[in-house]
Write a protein that holds these residues in place. Structure first.
Motif, PDB file in Angstrom:
ATOM      1  N   ASN A 150     -14.579  40.521  31.208  1.00 19.55           N
ATOM      2  CA  ASN A 150     -15.351  39.541  31.973  1.00 19.55           C
ATOM      3  C   ASN A 150     -16.857  39.752  31.869  1.00 19.55           C
ATOM      4  O   ASN A 150     -17.635  38.986  32.445  1.00 19.55           O
ATOM      5  N   ASP A 151     -17.286  40.766  31.131  1.00 19.07           N
ATOM      6  CA  ASP A 151     -18.720  41.029  30.999  1.00 19.07           C
ATOM      7  C   ASP A 151     -19.378  40.130  29.973  1.00 19.07           C
ATOM      8  O   ASP A 151     -20.620  40.095  29.872  1.00 19.07           O
ATOM      9  N   THR A 152     -18.570  39.406  29.186  1.00 16.95           N
ATOM     10  CA  THR A 152     -19.130  38.494  28.182  1.00 16.95           C
ATOM     11  C   THR A 152     -18.676  37.073  28.474  1.00 16.95           C
ATOM     12  O   THR A 152     -17.630  36.849  29.104  1.00 16.95           O
ATOM     13  N   GLU A 153     -19.441  36.101  27.975  1.00 17.49           N
ATOM     14  CA  GLU A 153     -19.082  34.700  28.179  1.00 17.49           C
ATOM     15  C   GLU A 153     -17.778  34.365  27.460  1.00 17.49           C
ATOM     16  O   GLU A 153     -16.955  33.621  27.974  1.00 17.49           O
ATOM     17  N   GLU A 154     -17.628  34.937  26.255  1.00 16.18           N
ATOM     18  CA  GLU A 154     -16.384  34.691  25.511  1.00 16.18           C
ATOM     19  C   GLU A 154     -15.171  35.251  26.262  1.00 16.18           C
ATOM     20  O   GLU A 154     -14.119  34.618  26.316  1.00 16.18           O
ATOM     21  N   GLY A 155     -15.334  36.425  26.857  1.00 12.42           N
ATOM     22  CA  GLY A 155     -14.244  37.034  27.604  1.00 12.42           C
ATOM     23  C   GLY A 155     -13.909  36.232  28.844  1.00 12.42           C
ATOM     24  O   GLY A 155     -12.716  36.016  29.157  1.00 12.42           O
ATOM     25  N   ARG A 156     -14.937  35.776  29.563  1.00  6.33           N
ATOM     26  CA  ARG A 156     -14.687  34.974  30.767  1.00  6.33           C
ATOM     27  C   ARG A 156     -14.008  33.647  30.415  1.00  6.33           C
ATOM     28  O   ARG A 156     -13.121  33.190  31.133  1.00  6.33           O
ATOM     29  N   ALA A 157     -14.388  33.054  29.287  1.00  2.00           N
ATOM     30  CA  ALA A 157     -13.773  31.798  28.849  1.00  2.00           C
ATOM     31  C   ALA A 157     -12.283  32.008  28.535  1.00  2.00           C
ATOM     32  O   ALA A 157     -11.447  31.141  28.833  1.00  2.00           O
ATOM     33  N   ALA A 158     -11.961  33.148  27.946  1.00  3.43           N
ATOM     34  CA  ALA A 158     -10.555  33.449  27.631  1.00  3.43           C
ATOM     35  C   ALA A 158      -9.739  33.673  28.903  1.00  3.43           C
ATOM     36  O   ALA A 158      -8.551  33.324  28.962  1.00  3.43           O
ATOM     37  N   ASN A 159     -10.375  34.242  29.907  1.00  2.00           N
ATOM     38  CA  ASN A 159      -9.665  34.539  31.156  1.00  2.00           C
ATOM     39  C   ASN A 159      -9.403  33.291  31.995  1.00  2.00           C
ATOM     40  O   ASN A 159      -8.456  33.275  32.796  1.00  2.00           O
ATOM     41  N   ARG A 160     -10.210  32.255  31.823  1.00  3.43           N
ATOM     42  CA  ARG A 160      -9.984  31.008  32.567  1.00  3.43           C
ATOM     43  C   ARG A 160      -8.901  30.208  31.832  1.00  3.43           C
ATOM     44  O   ARG A 160      -9.157  29.538  30.834  1.00  3.43           O
ATOM     45  N   ARG A 161      -7.688  30.280  32.364  1.00  4.82           N
ATOM     46  CA  ARG A 161      -6.551  29.713  31.623  1.00  4.82           C
ATOM     47  C   ARG A 161      -5.410  29.377  32.580  1.00  4.82           C
ATOM     48  O   ARG A 161      -5.393  29.839  33.734  1.00  4.82           O
ATOM     49  N   VAL A 162      -4.464  28.624  32.044  1.00  4.84           N
ATOM     50  CA  VAL A 162      -3.191  28.383  32.724  1.00  4.84           C
ATOM     51  C   VAL A 162      -2.079  28.757  31.743  1.00  4.84           C
ATOM     52  O   VAL A 162      -2.012  28.211  30.639  1.00  4.84           O
ATOM     53  N   ASP A 163      -1.249  29.685  32.137  1.00  6.78           N
ATOM     54  CA  ASP A 163      -0.159  30.165  31.272  1.00  6.78           C
ATOM     55  C   ASP A 163       1.172  29.551  31.715  1.00  6.78           C
ATOM     56  O   ASP A 163       1.474  29.488  32.909  1.00  6.78           O
ATOM     57  N   PHE A 164       1.939  29.151  30.715  1.00  5.31           N
ATOM     58  CA  PHE A 164       3.307  28.680  30.952  1.00  5.31           C
ATOM     59  C   PHE A 164       4.255  29.737  30.385  1.00  5.31           C
ATOM     60  O   PHE A 164       4.367  29.887  29.165  1.00  5.31           O
ATOM     61  N   VAL A 165       4.895  30.462  31.271  1.00 11.43           N
ATOM     62  CA  VAL A 165       5.794  31.547  30.869  1.00 11.43           C
ATOM     63  C   VAL A 165       7.222  31.006  30.888  1.00 11.43           C
ATOM     64  O   VAL A 165       7.770  30.698  31.949  1.00 11.43           O
ATOM     65  N   ILE A 166       7.809  30.904  29.693  1.00 12.27           N
ATOM     66  CA  ILE A 166       9.153  30.334  29.551  1.00 12.27           C
ATOM     67  C   ILE A 166      10.134  31.481  29.323  1.00 12.27           C
ATOM     68  O   ILE A 166      10.060  32.192  28.322  1.00 12.27           O
ATOM     69  N   GLU A 167      11.064  31.656  30.252  1.00 15.68           N
ATOM     70  CA  GLU A 167      12.029  32.754  30.184  1.00 15.68           C
ATOM     71  C   GLU A 167      13.382  32.245  29.681  1.00 15.68           C
ATOM     72  O   GLU A 167      13.856  31.193  30.111  1.00 15.68           O
ATOM     73  N   LYS A 168      13.993  33.001  28.793  1.00 14.88           N
ATOM     74  CA  LYS A 168      15.290  32.617  28.214  1.00 14.88           C
ATOM     75  C   LYS A 168      16.418  32.843  29.219  1.00 14.88           C
ATOM     76  O   LYS A 168      16.439  33.840  29.932  1.00 14.88           O
TER      77      LYS A 168
END
Length: 260
Positions: free
Chosen positions: A232-250
């Protein structure tokens, strides 16, 4: 006097052949009874025959009971073994089918991302029995908001369709909201946690409104800034952390069979 004594002797000698004849007839009768019993023997006749010679049917009945019980045990064991073999075969086939469907689900999502050149905004990963589809926040939301952008809906529709086509291989779709660690405080959200929850809920509601995936296979969770995947110390890192994950379990096909 001598004549009277001789007459009984003649009379006695006359009856002796009848005794022999009677014995012969009795033996013949027993012989034919045995032949008949052997030609059409069953449990009841066997008991009667043994009882006729031994005077008791207890022993024969006990022997027949033991034999019948053993035969029933063998039959039951055979049926149980057949059921076990069939159950194992069904379980193996179901698990194989589930695996193929889950593999197809992953392949279709990956192909869609690559064909539409969405790799900068959307990624898919596979690890054992879990598929992770990760959306960067910019494809779904305006900064600081939790309302889905219209441009994101065709992508979500495709993901929903692919999942629904292979739903038997899916146990759960868990939608996770994530943010960076930059504090937020506006009229709608008082923390990153609230923002991440609102975004996960918006995506969840869109899945529910599609009516293609049962609600029993959908869930949402908020992690805020506490599950980062980059610095989170870099703009690129913060951009990667702002996300929505869809975890699909078998799904576990074996568990479904046992329950059924």
């Amino acid at each position: 006097m001598s004549r009277s004594r001789e007459e009984p002797e003649e009379e006695s000698g006359g009856y002796s052949w009848m005794d022999t004849y009677g014995d012969l007839v009795t033996l013949l009768l027993c012989f034919f009874v045995l032949l008949y019993s052997f030609s059409s023997i069953d449990s009841k006749k066997q008991q009667e025959l043994v009882g006729a010679f031994s005077g008791s049917t207890a022993v024969s009945t006990e022997l027949m009971d033991v034999k019948n019980v053993r035969q029933k045990e063998i039959q039951i064991e055979g049926v149980e073994n057949d059921k076990t073999d069939i159950s194992k075969e069904d379980s193996t086939n179901a698990e194989k089918e589930n695996q193929e469907m889950f593999d197809l689900l992953y392949s279709k999502i990956k192909a869609y991302i690559e064909e539409n050149k969405l790799t900068a905004l959307l990624t898919v990963q596979r690890e054992d029995d879990v598929i992770l589809v990760s959306f960067k926040d910019t494809i779904l939301f305006t900064s600081g908001y939790a309302d889905l952008l219209d441009g994101s809906k065709p992508v979500l529709d495709h993901v929903i369709n692919v999942i629904s086509e292979n739903i038997d291989a899916v146990a759960m779709v868990r939608i996770e909201g994530h943010t960076d660690n930059v504090p937020i405080h506006n009229a709608r959200f008082d923390s990153n946690w609230s923002l991440s929850m609102a975004r996960a809920s918006s995506a969840l509601q869109y899945f529910i409104d599609s009516k293609k995936i049962g609600m029993d296979k959908l869930s949402a969770v908020a992690y805020g800034e506490y599950q980062p995947i980059a610095d989170n110390d870099t703009e690129e890192g913060r951009a990667a952390n702002r996300r929505v994950d869809f975890v699909i379990e078998k799904a576990d096909a074996k568990a479904d069979i046992n329950v059924g």
